[in-house]
Design an enzyme around this catalytic site. Structure first.
Site, PDB file in Angstrom:
ATOM      1  N   MET A  52      43.533  12.026 -21.472  1.00  0.00           N
ATOM      2  CA  MET A  52      42.678  12.499 -22.557  1.00  0.00           C
ATOM      3  C   MET A  52      43.286  12.243 -23.936  1.00  0.00           C
ATOM      4  SD  MET A  52      43.093  16.638 -22.197  1.00  0.00           S
ATOM      5  CE  MET A  52      42.208  17.026 -23.696  1.00  0.00           C
ATOM      6  N   SER A  53      44.533  11.792 -23.973  1.00  0.00           N
ATOM      7  CA  SER A  53      45.206  11.501 -25.234  1.00  0.00           C
ATOM      8  C   SER A  53      44.820  10.125 -25.753  1.00  0.00           C
ATOM      9  CB  SER A  53      46.724  11.579 -25.038  1.00  0.00           C
ATOM     10  OG  SER A  53      47.408  10.881 -26.053  1.00  0.00           O
ATOM     11  N   ALA A  54      44.268  10.065 -26.955  1.00  0.00           N
ATOM     12  CA  ALA A  54      43.903   8.777 -27.554  1.00  0.00           C
ATOM     13  C   ALA A  54      45.109   7.856 -27.717  1.00  0.00           C
ATOM     14  CB  ALA A  54      43.204   9.005 -28.892  1.00  0.00           C
TER      15      ALA A  54
END
Length: 220
Positions: free
Chosen positions: A10-12
């Site tokens: 979920m981390s860009a």
């Protein structure tokens, strides 16, 4: 030895590294670090990265943190050419500027807006932070006025970093770019040019978006 990437989908910034590795053609061994469960604070990970951040790349004992530095490293060491990260000083300077813009303005303004809502219990929209985010989006829309990609007319790691950020924003607020047509066109252009875009980027962005929309629903 394999190249290990400690990451969270979920981390860009983590997804920017995944996209770069794919475009470069280098295989990486994915090791999930669940920040929500505090896995980044475990002693074994702290030995590798005392800053306890993701993404974190371990290339046979050579450790690199910070996503944009990792992306540049992968292209410099494993790229078949320099198209993703040009060696020409002027071309590279423009790519670097866009990477720093993403880090310090584009994604930073978004993080300032969403972090209090998602993780600190903020119960109202901070108008000043939303204004800063709007300013950042307007800057980027202007950058794209006369060119197809973030740093010129072909895809670079600046685009890979910025698309990871932009897709996360769009998953958080689906109509966020309605007033920024150049960004919307650029997003579609990137989707068509980046290998395995959906699996490597959109899936993780959607997970973030679901969490973000749930948090927003509590204050709307």
């Amino acid at each position: 030895m394999p190249i290990d990437l400690y990451y969270m989908s979920m981390s860009a910034p983590c997804r920017a590294v995944l996209l770069t590795a794919k475009m470069v053609g280098v295989e990486i061994n994915l090791k999930t670090i669940n920040l929500m469960q505090g896995e980044h604070m475990q002693p074994e990970f702290l030995k590798i990265n005392p800053q306890h951040t993701v993404p974190c790349l371990d290339d046979s004992g050579f450790v690199v943190t910070e996503s944009r530095a990792i992306c540049a490293y992968l292209v410099n060491k494993y790229g078949k050419n320099d198209k993703l990260y040009p060696k020409d000083p002027k071309d590279r300077a423009l790519v670097d500027q866009r990477l720093y813009f993403d880090l310090g303005v584009f994604y930073a303004s978004f993080a300032d807006f969403y972090v209090p809502i998602m993780f600190r219990g903020q119960t109202s929209i901070d108008a000043s932070k939303r204004k800063k985010w709007d300013e950042a989006m307007n800057y980027f829309n202007t950058f794209l006025a006369d060119q197809d990609y973030a740093a010129g007319n072909h895809l670079t790691i600046a685009d890979l970093s910025l698309i990871a950020s932009a897709s996360t924003m769009e998953a958080f607020i689906p109509n966020i770019f309605n007033d920024y047509p150049k960004i919307k066109e650029w997003i579609e252009r990137c989707k068509s040019q980046i290998a395995d875009y959906h699996d490597l980027n959109q899936v993780g962005a959607n997970i973030f978006g679901q969490m973000g929309q749930s948090a927003l629903a509590k204050i709307q």
